[in-house]
Structures are given as structure tokens and as C-alpha cells.
Design a protein around this motif. Structure first.
Motif, mmCIF file in Angstrom:
data_model
loop_
_atom_site.group_PDB
_atom_site.id
_atom_site.type_symbol
_atom_site.label_atom_id
_atom_site.label_comp_id
_atom_site.label_asym_id
_atom_site.label_seq_id
_atom_site.Cartn_x
_atom_site.Cartn_y
_atom_site.Cartn_z
ATOM 1 N N ARG A 187 44.275 72.847 12.599
ATOM 2 C CA ARG A 187 44.126 72.300 11.257
ATOM 3 C C ARG A 187 43.835 70.799 11.294
ATOM 4 N NH1 ARG A 187 45.787 74.558 6.703
ATOM 5 N NH2 ARG A 187 47.199 75.985 7.778
ATOM 6 N N LEU A 188 44.465 70.107 12.244
ATOM 7 C CA LEU A 188 44.389 68.646 12.278
ATOM 8 C C LEU A 188 43.207 68.103 13.074
ATOM 9 C CD1 LEU A 188 48.193 67.865 12.762
ATOM 10 C CD2 LEU A 188 46.863 67.593 10.672
ATOM 11 N N THR A 189 42.733 68.870 14.048
ATOM 12 C CA THR A 189 41.640 68.378 14.885
ATOM 13 C C THR A 189 40.305 68.555 14.186
ATOM 14 O OG1 THR A 189 41.575 70.535 15.986
ATOM 15 C CG2 THR A 189 42.846 68.791 17.057
ATOM 16 N N PRO A 190 39.283 67.800 14.588
ATOM 17 C CA PRO A 190 37.951 67.931 13.973
ATOM 18 C C PRO A 190 37.434 69.359 14.087
ATOM 19 C CG PRO A 190 38.051 65.987 15.372
ATOM 20 C CD PRO A 190 39.312 66.746 15.617
ATOM 21 N N LYS A 191 36.728 69.807 13.053
ATOM 22 C CA LYS A 191 36.226 71.175 13.020
ATOM 23 C C LYS A 191 34.903 71.270 13.792
ATOM 24 C CE LYS A 191 39.663 72.607 10.599
ATOM 25 N NZ LYS A 191 40.466 71.385 10.764
ATOM 26 N N ARG A 192 35.032 71.412 15.100
ATOM 27 C CA ARG A 192 33.858 71.492 15.958
ATOM 28 C C ARG A 192 33.192 72.859 15.825
ATOM 29 N NH1 ARG A 192 38.160 69.393 18.926
ATOM 30 N NH2 ARG A 192 37.910 67.262 19.720
ATOM 31 N N ASP A 193 31.964 72.947 16.240
ATOM 32 C CA ASP A 193 31.305 74.246 16.299
ATOM 33 C C ASP A 193 30.664 74.425 17.672
ATOM 34 O OD1 ASP A 193 28.800 72.647 15.502
ATOM 35 O OD2 ASP A 193 29.889 72.689 13.613
ATOM 36 N N TYR A 194 29.435 74.013 17.884
ATOM 37 C CA TYR A 194 28.758 74.215 19.163
ATOM 38 C C TYR A 194 29.321 73.286 20.253
ATOM 39 C CZ TYR A 194 25.332 76.737 16.326
ATOM 40 O OH TYR A 194 24.726 77.626 15.471
ATOM 41 N N HIS A 195 29.158 73.730 21.516
ATOM 42 C CA HIS A 195 29.492 72.919 22.687
ATOM 43 C C HIS A 195 30.972 72.536 22.748
ATOM 44 C CE1 HIS A 195 25.181 72.835 22.832
ATOM 45 N NE2 HIS A 195 25.097 72.071 21.752
ATOM 46 N N LEU B 137 27.660 79.381 14.458
ATOM 47 C CA LEU B 137 26.901 79.340 13.213
ATOM 48 C C LEU B 137 27.824 79.588 12.024
ATOM 49 C CD1 LEU B 137 24.300 79.260 11.532
ATOM 50 C CD2 LEU B 137 23.992 81.708 12.068
ATOM 51 N N PHE B 138 28.729 80.558 12.171
ATOM 52 C CA PHE B 138 29.697 80.846 11.110
ATOM 53 C C PHE B 138 30.568 79.619 10.854
ATOM 54 C CE2 PHE B 138 33.493 82.426 9.124
ATOM 55 C CZ PHE B 138 33.118 83.550 8.409
ATOM 56 N N ARG B 139 31.085 79.005 11.934
ATOM 57 C CA ARG B 139 31.933 77.821 11.790
ATOM 58 C C ARG B 139 31.181 76.691 11.085
ATOM 59 N NH1 ARG B 139 33.237 79.351 17.480
ATOM 60 N NH2 ARG B 139 35.365 80.210 17.461
ATOM 61 N N LYS B 140 29.967 76.457 11.519
ATOM 62 C CA LYS B 140 29.172 75.375 10.932
ATOM 63 C C LYS B 140 28.896 75.648 9.454
ATOM 64 C CE LYS B 140 24.874 72.781 11.634
ATOM 65 N NZ LYS B 140 23.672 72.632 12.504
ATOM 66 N N THR B 141 28.617 76.897 9.123
ATOM 67 C CA THR B 141 28.281 77.255 7.750
ATOM 68 C C THR B 141 29.475 77.114 6.817
ATOM 69 O OG1 THR B 141 26.624 78.829 8.570
ATOM 70 C CG2 THR B 141 27.317 79.064 6.279
ATOM 71 N N ILE B 142 30.633 77.598 7.225
ATOM 72 C CA ILE B 142 31.809 77.512 6.356
ATOM 73 C C ILE B 142 32.292 76.076 6.236
ATOM 74 C CG2 ILE B 142 33.615 77.956 8.092
ATOM 75 C CD1 ILE B 142 34.963 79.777 5.990
ATOM 76 N N ARG B 143 32.139 75.301 7.310
ATOM 77 C CA ARG B 143 32.550 73.898 7.263
ATOM 78 C C ARG B 143 31.705 73.101 6.264
ATOM 79 N NH1 ARG B 143 31.249 69.482 10.686
ATOM 80 N NH2 ARG B 143 30.059 70.879 12.029
ATOM 81 N N ALA B 144 30.447 73.499 6.115
ATOM 82 C CA ALA B 144 29.541 72.791 5.204
ATOM 83 C C ALA B 144 29.744 73.166 3.738
ATOM 84 C CB ALA B 144 28.093 73.070 5.609
ATOM 85 N N CYS B 145 30.522 74.215 3.479
ATOM 86 C CA CYS B 145 30.726 74.683 2.107
ATOM 87 C C CYS B 145 31.707 73.782 1.355
ATOM 88 C CB CYS B 145 31.288 76.105 2.107
ATOM 89 S SG CYS B 145 30.121 77.349 2.660
ATOM 90 N N LYS B 146 31.528 73.714 0.056
ATOM 91 C CA LYS B 146 32.482 73.007 -0.779
ATOM 92 C C LYS B 146 33.854 73.647 -0.635
ATOM 93 C CE LYS B 146 33.492 71.740 -5.559
ATOM 94 N NZ LYS B 146 33.060 71.850 -6.984
ATOM 95 N N GLY B 147 34.842 72.830 -0.304
ATOM 96 C CA GLY B 147 36.188 73.360 -0.117
ATOM 97 C C GLY B 147 36.384 74.098 1.192
ATOM 98 N N GLY B 148 35.368 74.102 2.063
ATOM 99 C CA GLY B 148 35.512 74.750 3.355
ATOM 100 C C GLY B 148 35.780 76.236 3.277
ATOM 101 N N MET B 149 35.125 76.908 2.333
ATOM 102 C CA MET B 149 35.264 78.360 2.232
ATOM 103 C C MET B 149 34.054 78.935 1.512
ATOM 104 S SD MET B 149 38.227 78.846 -0.661
ATOM 105 C CE MET B 149 37.995 78.299 -2.348
#
Length: 397
Positions: A33-41, A365-377
Motif C-alpha cells: 500500500r505504501l510503496t510506489p505502484k510499479r508495473d513493468y520491470h 498492463l492491468f496494473r498500469k491501467t488501474i493505476r491510471a484510473c480516477k480513484g485507482g479502480m
């Protein structure tokens, strides 16, 4: 209403080793929850804390609100014979356990009814022997039959679905189901005493609907005789036409996939729940001592109870963290993040290693997409059970 983590110190009084395993899961979840929401690499295995294994789609009950076999469930017209052919073998599950065991995640076995997976007992035993915290979600109708083996193999936790006192429960889950659950609890308690064991921790999960919310206090009273360790009131997974339509457009546009699962929760069993009355019922339940702790999911500001059921488009939790610390493995080997809405498949454990899937391009891709959404969902996440458990609490709710 108590926060979910409040159960950990209560369990420490009963079984410190089990509680330490659960606490480790909460710590890793907090880290995610506290760490940056990484996706690739990035090696996402570092924060893996919870793996759901949906062992089978089969079930011996037909609970009306179920997203699988209920009134609008997605399995309602499925070919049973064809689905059974897709089950993952015991040998492959053991290989997956060996792959994830170094991360010490909590494992959660469910279905359908997990006792209808032919290798449930040896699989759970293998997981326990590997040092994992093993939770099993069941309708409870097979507990009496397998009580001796369950206690012998030291399952960590059993979550039993029970939705009201006898008449109310049976109207929702099937005639005789309440008495079979009660007999199962008695058998487990008898075996725990005979084998001098604290395992398993025993819990009830009650899904709140417009059919049972006025009977919750009667169930709470009846639960005194079950010698429980925990009772969870699940406020329920609900959606509506507008949310389903928005999710369908979003998933097609952003992830190029159709959806079929969300509609299974568009049941209307949230309609006509008197939020003020439910608030009073839950308040009175929480005031009493039943011999075991009681929590609700989500832990909600009581004044917002009515909002939860009548304004489904109003978020009460956001910023889902599931893709960064959890995953689900379906009965056919498909891996996905969303337990109840398995529409976007990350890969299949019959074809790839778990690590390849969890760190793979589709997962990222899923992580990146949900992270970009308003409210993260996503639009369909508004009353998702996983989001209610693990999402960020919105101020005021």
C-alpha cells in the motif's frame, strides 16, 4: 465497527504461530500500500501476500445471491461435465505451492464448494506442511464428514457461509443447510478436544441481503453455541445496470476484453434494505459479547450504511492494492487479479510458471491501467469484495 486487523491480537491469545503468519500478511499488504505502484520491470513477487485458489466451480448448494450459481450467476447454464475436465491437477498445484512458498503468502481455498475438488485434503495438508497459512471457505455442509482429517492436518482457518438462523438461512441456501453447518461445527469442536488442538480457527461469514438483514441478531445469538473464533458480516457485493454497462465499455476500450461476471452481482438483493434499521441491528450486535469478535466488511461509518446499499455509484473504498500483492488462480488454471470478476486473464499455470504470469506483460498492463484510473479502480470495482477488504477508506465512509 472494528478494523480487520483487530482480530490479530485476539488470535494471538489462542495461537501465536498462526497469528504471526497472519500478521506477516498484513505487514506485506501494508508495504504494498505504501510503496510506489510499479508495473513493468519489477519483481512483484516481493510483496505477494495472498493467493486465492478457486479449486472447483462445482457446488452442492444453489444460494440465491451467488455470483456463480445464484439467480443471475455466470455458471447457471454451464456444462458441468466440460468444466470438470478443466480442473488443475494436484501435482500442478503442489508445484505452484513450491514456487510461492518462499514468499509465505496466506493461501485461500474456495470454489464453488472446495470439498468437491477431489484432492482438497491432500492439497491443504501439503500447504500446511510447507508452513503456509491455509484458509478454506466452505458452505459447511461437509465439515461433519471430514472433521477428523481437518483437525489432524491443522488447517489454519475455516470460513463458513451462514446467512441467518435456520429458516432464513435455508430460504437463501437450501433446506437443511443450517443444521448441517451446526453439525459440522460440533464435529470440529469435538475433534479439536479429542486431538487436543487449537486448529482450525473457526469463522462464520454472513452476506447481508434484503432477505436476512433483519435476522442478523438471531444468527449472532445462535452462534454462541458454535464455539467460534470470529464472525464476519459481509455487507455484500452489489452492482446495477449502469455500472455493468460502464465496466463493459471500459474493459473493452482499455483492455480489449468482454465481461461476463459482473452481471452475476446485479441481483437487486440490496434493494429495500433499511440502512438506519441495519445500522441499529449491527450496533446492538457489536455491543454484545458472544464469546468471539465480530467485524464487518467493509468497516463502514454507520451513518453511511444506507449509502452503501442505495447509492451503488458512490465509492466507499478506492485505490485497490490487489494487483500489487495478491492474485487468484481459477479452477481451470487461469490467473487473474479480480476474484469475483475473472474477465481479464493474465496467463494459465498449465502453460507458464506463476512468476512468469505474475510479472508478465498482461499483469503489468492491468496494473498500469488501474493505476491510471480516477480513484485507482475500474467502474465495476465500486462494491467489489476485494476492494471492500483491501481498498483505501474514503474519508467519511
Amino acid at each position: 465497527m472494528k478494523e480487520n486487523i483487530s482480530v490479530v491480537p485476539l488470535l494471538f491469545n489462542k495461537e501465536w504461530e498462526l497469528s504471526a503468519k497472519m500478521l506477516w500478511g498484513f505487514i506485506k499488504m501494508g508495504k504494498a500500500r505504501l510503496t510506489p505502484k510499479r508495473d513493468y520491470h519489477y519483481d512483484h513477487m516481493k510483496n505477494l501476500c495472498l493467493v486465492y485458489f478457486k479449486l472447483t466451480p462445482l457446488c452442492n448448494l444453489r444460494c440465491i445471491m451467488c455470483g456463480q450459481w445464484g439467480d443471475k450467476g455466470k455458471m447457471k447454464h454451464a456444462s458441468i461435465g466440460e468444466e470438470v475436465k478443466k480442473l488443475v491437477s494436484l501435482e500442478r498445484y503442489k508445484e505452484i505451492v513450491d514456487e510461492i512458498v518462499s514468499q509465505r503468502p496466506v493461501v485461500y481455498l474456495w470454489g464453488g464448494e472446495p470439498f468437491l475438488y477431489p484432492h482438497l485434503l491432500p492439497l491443504a495438508k501439503y500447504m500446511v506442511e510447507k508452513g503456509l497459512y491455509v484458509s478454506v471457505n466452505t458452505n459447511g455442509t461437509y465439515l461433519e464428514k471430514y472433521a477428523a482429517e481437518i483437525v489432524r492436518d491443522k488447517w489454519s482457518t475455516i470460513f463458513v457461509s451462514l446467512d441467518g438462523f435456520r429458516e432464513t438461512n435455508d430460504a437463501m441456501r437450501g433446506k437443511g443447510s443450517y443444521d448441517r453447518v451446526a453439525a459440522g461445527f460440533k464435529a470440529i469442536n469435538r475433534e479439536k478436544q479429542r486431538q487436543k488442538s487449537n486448529y482450525p480457527v473457526m469463522s462464520i461469514v454472513t452476506t447481508v441481503t434484503n432477505m436476512n438483514y433483519q435476522d442478523l441478531d438471531n444468527l449472532a445469538e445462535a452462534s454462541r453455541e458454535f464455539n467460534l473464533d470470529l464472525h464476519i458480516f459481509n455487507l455484500g457485493t452489489y452492482t446495477n445496470d449502469a455500472i455493468v454497462a460502464a465496466q463493459s465499455v471500459f474493459m473493452k476500450e482499455k483492455l480489449n476484453t468482454d465481461i461476463e461476471c459482473l452481471e452475476g452481482y446485479n441481483t437487486g438483493y440490496n434493494n429495500h434494505i433499511d440502512g438506519a434499521k441495519l445500522e441499529r441491528i449491527l450496533y446492538n450486535i457489536h455491543k454484545k459479547n458472544y464469546g468471539h469478535p465480530i467485524i464487518t466488511v467493509p468497516v463502514l461509518n454507520p451513518e453511511k450504511t444506507n449509502t452503501y446499499y442505495t447509492d451503488l455509484e458512490t465509492p466507499v473504498r478506492n485505490h485497490c492494492i490487489v494487483p500489487w500483492c495478491q492474485t487468484n488462480i481459477d479452477y481451470n488454471g487461469d490467473v487473474h487479479f479480480c476474484a469475483d470478476y475473472p474477465d481479464f486473464i493474465l496467463g494459465n499455470i498449465k502453460e507458464q510458471s506463476f512468476r512468469e504470469i505474475y510479472n508478465g506483460d498482461r499483469a503489468n498492463l492491468f496494473r498500469k491501467t488501474i493505476r491510471a484510473c480516477k480513484g485507482g479502480m475500474f467502474p465495476g470495482c465500486l462494491r467489489c469484495y476485494q476492494n471492500m477488504l483491501f481498498g483505501r477508506k474514503i474519508p467519511g465512509y
